[in-house]
Design a protein around this motif. Structure first.
Motif: not given
Lengths: 140, 157
Positions: A23-24, A27, A31-34, A38
């Motif tokens: 997932g990291s 991201n 460019g996603g974020e958690t 989550n």
């Protein structure tokens, strides 16, 4: 029981690490974020999935296909319950529900397909081995 | 038939004495067994009463698989089904070197008699035999089944 717990915890640690790091990386590139919620939800889903999948020994009298479907439904039901409870606290959009369904189902289907492939491949290998043993026996 | 077993630790040469009235097939089979040193299983046709009829000696080579149903053990051969007066565990121990391997809680199969190993669409793996019957290989025995095949391959080559 101790052995089962040890094995299940090890599987949980491994699967959570893979998902978390995966997932990291995702991201980082897209460019996603958690956020903290989550992370906790991800860990809860991992725990549910590992626990449900670890119960496969109880279903050996049924076909693997049946087992896969039952485990999918059980996992999906429990995870949906968690999301439903969270949606009471924090609003989940319609798109969010669809994304949840897709992101839960696709990895599961990929895993099931891989298992299916392995069953066929291993059986073919075992069949070839049996033929080889029979051949060697008939020659002696 | 009465069976006498005598254990003598100081015996130099092991031997078998057979006392018989008529040279019946079962006596002949016993002689063959002693001469060839192959294990045999005593059984009676499954459709007969256990107290009636004569026990026959079954060569493990002739057995497709052993099935344990309702606390009874049956051997399936080309010529028919025989009930054995032994346990599945004892057979497994006795016949492991003759191609017999446990594939489920109640089945022992003879790998030399398997015609084909094939999975169904529901992912259950079945061993098919010449007599048209199929035995399911339980997935919890998959690992030990595979190990057995590897070991037999090493022995046979």
């Amino acid at each position: 029981m101790r052995e089962y717990l040890k094995e299940t915890l090890l599987e949980l640690c491994c699967s959570y690490t893979i998902i978390s790091v995966g997932g990291s990386i995702f991201n980082l590139f897209f460019g996603g974020e958690t956020n903290n919620v989550n992370v906790i939800v991800m860990f809860t889903f991992c725990t549910i999935a590992v626990f449900i999948l670890s119960l496969h020994k109880l279903l050996t009298r049924f076909s693997p296909l049946f087992m896969i479907i039952v485990q999918y439904l059980a996992c999906f039901g429990l995870c949906t319950l968690i999301v439903f409870i969270l949606s009471r606290i924090d609003h989940v959009t319609k798109r969010g529900w669809i994304e949840y369904l897709v992101s839960f189902t696709i990895p599961y289907v990929i895993g099931a397909a891989f298992y299916y492939y392995r069953v066929f491949k291993d059986t073919k290998k075992q069949d070839a081995l049996i033929k080889e043993i029979q051949q060697a026996e008939s020659e002696t | 038939m009465k069976l006498n077993l005598n254990e003598d630790k100081n015996l130099r040469e092991e031997h078998v004495d057979i006392y018989y009235a008529n040279m019946r097939p079962v006596i002949k089979q016993l002689i063959d067994t002693v001469n060839s040193e192959r294990p045999t299983l005593a059984g009676r046709p499954a459709d007969e009463d256990m107290d009636d009829g004569e026990a026959v000696m079954i060569d493990p080579k002739e057995i497709y698989y052993l099935d344990h149903i309702d606390r009874k053990l049956f051997a399936y051969t080309r010529t028919g089904v025989f009930r054995l007066m032994t346990t599945l565990g004892a057979c497994e121990e006795q016949l492991w070197n003759y191609g017999f391997v446990r594939v489920s809680k109640s089945n022992l199969v003879n790998i030399y008699k398997i015609r084909q190993l094939k999975p169904d669409l529901n992912m259950k793996v079945y061993a098919s035999f010449d007599n048209g019957e199929r035995i399911c290989i339980n997935r919890s025995y998959k690992k030990s089944f595979n190990e057995y095949l590897q070991r037999m391959r090493r022995i046979s080559l």
